[in-house]
Design an enzyme around this catalytic site. Sequence first.
Site, PDB file in Angstrom:
ATOM      1  N   TYR B  96      49.969  64.613  47.441  1.00 36.84           N
ATOM      2  CA  TYR B  96      50.990  63.198  48.080  1.00 36.84           C
ATOM      3  C   TYR B  96      51.563  63.655  50.017  1.00 36.84           C
ATOM      4  CZ  TYR B  96      52.041  58.186  47.812  1.00 36.84           C
ATOM      5  OH  TYR B  96      52.319  57.022  47.759  1.00 36.84           O
ATOM      6  N   ARG B 220      30.559  46.758  34.040  1.00 32.25           N
ATOM      7  CA  ARG B 220      31.639  47.061  33.034  1.00 32.25           C
ATOM      8  C   ARG B 220      31.070  46.172  31.396  1.00 32.25           C
ATOM      9  NH1 ARG B 220      37.799  46.506  34.903  1.00 32.25           N
ATOM     10  NH2 ARG B 220      36.853  45.833  36.643  1.00 32.25           N
ATOM     11  N   TYR B 287      44.338  50.336  50.788  1.00 33.78           N
ATOM     12  CA  TYR B 287      45.264  50.908  50.283  1.00 33.78           C
ATOM     13  C   TYR B 287      45.100  51.558  49.465  1.00 33.78           C
ATOM     14  CZ  TYR B 287      44.516  47.450  46.337  1.00 33.78           C
ATOM     15  OH  TYR B 287      44.287  46.392  45.902  1.00 33.78           O
TER      16      TYR B 287
END
Lengths: 375, 375
Positions: B96, B220, B287
């Site tokens: 991070y 999926r 994001y």
Amino acid sequence: MALRSVALQAQNRTSSFFILTQRLVHRVQTQSVRAFSSAILSPPSKAVVYELHGSPDAVTRVIELPPVEVKENDVCVKMLAAPINPSDINRIEGVYPVRPQVPAVGGYEGVGEVHSVGSAVKDLSPGDWVIPSPPSFGTWQSYIVKDQNVWHKINKDLPMEYAATVTVNPLTALRMLDDYISLNSGDAIVQNGATSIVGQCIIQIARYRGIHNVNIIRDRAGSDEVKERLKSLGADEVFTESKLEVKNVKSLLGNTPEPALGFNCVGGNAASLVLKFLRQGGTMVTYGGMSKKPVTVSTSSFIFKDLSLRGFWLQKWMTTDKAKESRIMIDYLLGLVREEKLKYEMELVPFDSFHVALDKALGKLGSHPKQVIKF
Amino acid sequence: MALRSVALQAQNRTSSFFILTQRLVHRVQTQSVRAFSSAILSPPSKAVVYELHGSPDAVTRVIELPPVEVKENDVCVKMLAAPINPSDINRIEGVYPVRPQVPAVGGYEGVGEVHSVGSAVKDLSPGDWVIPSPPSFGTWQSYIVKDQNVWHKINKDLPMEYAATVTVNPLTALRMLDDYISLNSGDAIVQNGATSIVGQCIIQIARYRGIHNVNIIRDRAGSDEVKERLKSLGADEVFTESKLEVKNVKSLLGNTPEPALGFNCVGGNAASLVLKFLRQGGTMVTYGGMSKKPVTVSTSSFIFKDLSLRGFWLQKWMTTDKAKESRIMIDYLLGLVREEKLKYEMELVPFDSFHVALDKALGKLGSHPKQVIKF
């Protein structure tokens, strides 16, 4: 021009220029005799016309268009010079998002001299230099008749090729420097494609305003000479792409601050290099894609580096509120030209050699300066 | 906590937890006797601590930290619940951008109950529920002592797992809907990764505000059930990526307007699909990058479609002026939870099973809901 362009557009796309021309001549002659025998007529106009979208060297022809009426609010302008810009080529190819309706006359900007004015025109006189502002289609012809409001009078004390080209490239450079973030003297910008005319204008306007500029050029034979040329215009730093294959490009910046604003007209790796130079929270504006490669951006550039990516398109900008002030901006830019703060290389080519100039603009004859038609 | 964390940080990184713990115990005992024999002390705290950055299952240990003093402005909070978010994992890994100084306690958000308060604390009393707001490091432990200003009192009438998780995912969804463009009822947004908790919050907040939402999910097994689940939350349209392999994705929109705002937490093709759905002049906010692939954008998307690309990072946002109002935003979001307008799946796991929860959060045991530690 109004009458002529309406007639042009009304033609079936498959009609030949012969028929087109004959009908126009007939129509103008008939109207002249019947309705306004005392009307002012423009001279006939030699024009670069295309009837179909396609490769410009295949679809453009130089033809003579007949005289048109100069109505009371019209101004008839004898064109002096008009450039061949890449966007002109894209419009003819039909790959531009705004596809001109064919048949159409090529060209989007230029400069001319007032030839005659309608009876209600007070602010323009024969001999004045004018540019179409906002720019509009059809500048590749010897005479244009349009409403007086279309024309912006400029001083005659500078080379016609600058007046002919100020509305597209220098204005793009100015808007991109002003419209995205607030730059102050001492800030820095970074750009790729720095040898383009927009790139050269960015260097010079930035230098004029005390803004540091970092420039990326492609690797090529003679890149040292190119660097020197850009530095003589005001470039602070010039790097070839291969010189930037280092872990931290910012270590190359020396005393130049990290750029807050970047310009991309190349795409691909050259765009990634602009992004690498940008500071936290910086903005990159894309205005071209010379490499035909997309822009690729890491997720962390958006999230952690907080970069913003935008685009600039002059033709769209011309429809905005700000564009109302574009004549002031043009005068500002022409003032810089006059003071020799803004210069770039161009080649004036006689109209008779249009197709040679076109081939040069298309890159078929190697590398050449911006081609500007001299009428 | 203050004393404890200072001591933690002051330790040489190579010191063992045994030595660390012994020293802390000694220090607190000595101080208690000497300087403030009447001081309030917290209970000992069981904490998930890491001494080195690395894979969380390898570097985290649950240890007991000794009592610390509750000073006059401090509040001692018995933690009730705290989630394991992907960003918590990234912080432990050291990948991070803000690297916590080690040794450190894991976790970033959570909810607790006031256990005891310092003598100068008037607005909080034992039994109150509080969340650290703005969130801060170290919520994975049973007792936290911090200044009263850190704690935001909330109502106790909702499930603790929502209070524990409101500050990261729902707040991200709310800020992204509010901070980039002005959306009105009737407008539309588009997002990929729609099954993520942020994605589910976006669907529900958008629906609550009358904003259409278009959702992209990966192909999926069981995608039909996923679609139905998202539609039951308020999704207008849900497409698997493969269903969008068409020339014009917008033809699939039906009566839903073209989205003005898009959200990307995947990257790669899923990000390109968001861009394709956006209307002229639209904005995409990145994001996350679950696919670990970058975002690729054509030149014409910037120039002719006038798209803007931005990023959102909650931790950065928490340092902005707007974040001053984050407690109001949290109360708004908890109000939506109370009205059952906002829900998402979570799994409460006893603290004793922390490493099982961690393995689930790391994806080592297949697909599981958000793991929330219950202390």
